[in-house]
Design a protein around this motif. Structure first.
Motif, mmCIF file in Angstrom:
data_model
loop_
_atom_site.group_PDB
_atom_site.id
_atom_site.type_symbol
_atom_site.label_atom_id
_atom_site.label_comp_id
_atom_site.label_asym_id
_atom_site.label_seq_id
_atom_site.Cartn_x
_atom_site.Cartn_y
_atom_site.Cartn_z
ATOM 1 N N ALA A 53 -3.174 4.900 -17.701
ATOM 2 C CA ALA A 53 -2.928 3.467 -17.898
ATOM 3 C C ALA A 53 -1.498 3.117 -17.507
ATOM 4 O O ALA A 53 -1.252 2.065 -16.890
ATOM 5 C CB ALA A 53 -3.190 3.090 -19.360
ATOM 6 N N ALA A 54 -0.546 3.989 -17.846
ATOM 7 C CA ALA A 54 0.851 3.739 -17.487
ATOM 8 C C ALA A 54 1.042 3.770 -15.977
ATOM 9 O O ALA A 54 1.784 2.953 -15.406
ATOM 10 C CB ALA A 54 1.753 4.776 -18.158
ATOM 11 N N ALA A 55 0.353 4.701 -15.308
ATOM 12 C CA ALA A 55 0.454 4.779 -13.854
ATOM 13 C C ALA A 55 -0.126 3.528 -13.199
ATOM 14 O O ALA A 55 0.426 3.008 -12.223
ATOM 15 C CB ALA A 55 -0.264 6.031 -13.350
ATOM 16 N N GLY B 63 2.272 0.687 -13.623
ATOM 17 C CA GLY B 63 3.374 0.828 -12.678
ATOM 18 C C GLY B 63 2.977 0.407 -11.282
ATOM 19 O O GLY B 63 3.749 -0.265 -10.579
ATOM 20 N N ARG B 64 1.775 0.774 -10.869
ATOM 21 C CA ARG B 64 1.301 0.382 -9.532
ATOM 22 C C ARG B 64 1.220 -1.131 -9.414
ATOM 23 O O ARG B 64 1.641 -1.727 -8.406
ATOM 24 C CB ARG B 64 -0.069 1.011 -9.269
ATOM 25 N N GLN C 39 3.409 -3.788 -6.976
ATOM 26 C CA GLN C 39 2.756 -4.743 -6.096
ATOM 27 C C GLN C 39 3.269 -6.157 -6.337
ATOM 28 O O GLN C 39 3.496 -6.930 -5.391
ATOM 29 C CB GLN C 39 1.238 -4.696 -6.321
ATOM 30 N N LEU C 40 3.474 -6.518 -7.598
ATOM 31 C CA LEU C 40 3.981 -7.859 -7.904
ATOM 32 C C LEU C 40 5.421 -8.033 -7.448
ATOM 33 O O LEU C 40 5.791 -9.103 -6.937
ATOM 34 C CB LEU C 40 3.850 -8.135 -9.409
ATOM 35 N N HIS D 275 6.298 10.727 -7.945
ATOM 36 C CA HIS D 275 7.244 9.655 -8.163
ATOM 37 C C HIS D 275 6.786 9.206 -9.484
ATOM 38 O O HIS D 275 5.648 8.791 -9.657
ATOM 39 C CB HIS D 275 7.098 8.744 -7.005
ATOM 40 N N GLU D 276 7.646 9.896 -10.026
ATOM 41 C CA GLU D 276 7.190 9.395 -11.309
ATOM 42 C C GLU D 276 7.643 7.959 -11.462
ATOM 43 O O GLU D 276 8.768 7.609 -11.169
ATOM 44 C CB GLU D 276 7.768 10.249 -12.443
ATOM 45 N N ALA D 277 6.766 7.104 -11.962
ATOM 46 C CA ALA D 277 7.169 5.730 -12.279
ATOM 47 C C ALA D 277 7.806 5.733 -13.632
ATOM 48 O O ALA D 277 8.789 5.379 -13.960
ATOM 49 C CB ALA D 277 5.964 4.820 -12.300
#
Length: 221
Positions: free
Chosen positions: A45-47, A50-51, A55-56, A219-221
């Motif tokens: 969910a965290a990944a 982050g994605r 994008q935003l 890559h860790e976000a």
């Protein structure tokens, strides 16, 4: 008339061709001394969060300020396919917390580049990657990476080493690409939101090829 003797090199085996250095992708750097556990539902969910934020941050800055939140909701519900209304609200809120903060306005100005590809040879190492935000000025180049995880370092000393390696590699590549500019690297942890401008001497200690720990850059976000 006698036939000319062919030169010796004609029948000699071709020399072995040197293998080019394997490109270093800074966003793929990780702590190779730590094994990653299988991703949990929370981690997934965290990944995903982050994605969506990345994008935003790429799409919204060109819009007028008063249209960004509505545009974020529409994009999340439509193109992104986020059915959970509560999640859409949370992601929109987190994006607006960064985009509406005057402290970060220069990161999203008209002269900045989003998702900018860079590549350079640093010493004998090829560095190639895509930076989240690139601000190119006449005297200063600023490269910024967004970290969208929930953990925000308390200070520069708490920043994970692999984040420092990543930014040091980007900075080293940009110094090769734009040798007449001062390069500044920063990390923006969106959960704060909190921006860390990384000292030049800290970047130098983590740039590609230095120290035993840097010899095995994976890559860790």
């Amino acid at each position: 008339m006698t036939a000319a003797t062919p030169p010796g090199w004609l029948r000699a085996p071709a020399p072995a061709e040197a293998r080019p250095p394997r490109p270093l992708a800074p966003s793929a750097l990780g702590d190779d001394e730590v094994s990653d556990p299988p991703p949990s539902a929370t981690m997934r969910a965290a990944a995903e969060r982050g994605r969506l934020l990345h994008q935003l941050f790429e799409r919204l800055p060109d819009l007028p300020h008063d249209q960004r939140a509505d545009a974020a909701e529409r994009w999340l519900a439509g193109a992104a396919g986020v059915e959970d209304a509560a999640l859409r609200r949370r992601v929109t809120r987190d994006a607006m917390a960064v985009l509406d903060d005057p402290a970060f306005a220069d990161l999203f100005g008209p002269d900045t580049l989003a998702e900018a590809p860079i590549a350079a040879v640093v010493g004998t190492q090829v560095v190639a990657g895509t930076v989240d935000r690139l601000c190119i000025g006449k005297a200063v180049v600023r490269v910024v990476d967004f970290k969208t995880g929930r953990r925000v370092p308390g200070d520069v000393g708490d920043i994970p080493v692999y984040h420092l390696k990543q930014m040091a590699a980007y900075a080293a590549a940009l110094r090769v690409i734009l040798p007449d500019r001062w390069v500044e690297a920063a990390l923006l942890y969106t959960a704060g939101p909190k921006l860390f401008v990384l000292p030049a001497d800290l970047l130098d200690r983590h740039k590609p090829g230095l120290g035993a720990g840097e010899q095995s850059l994976p890559h860790e976000a």
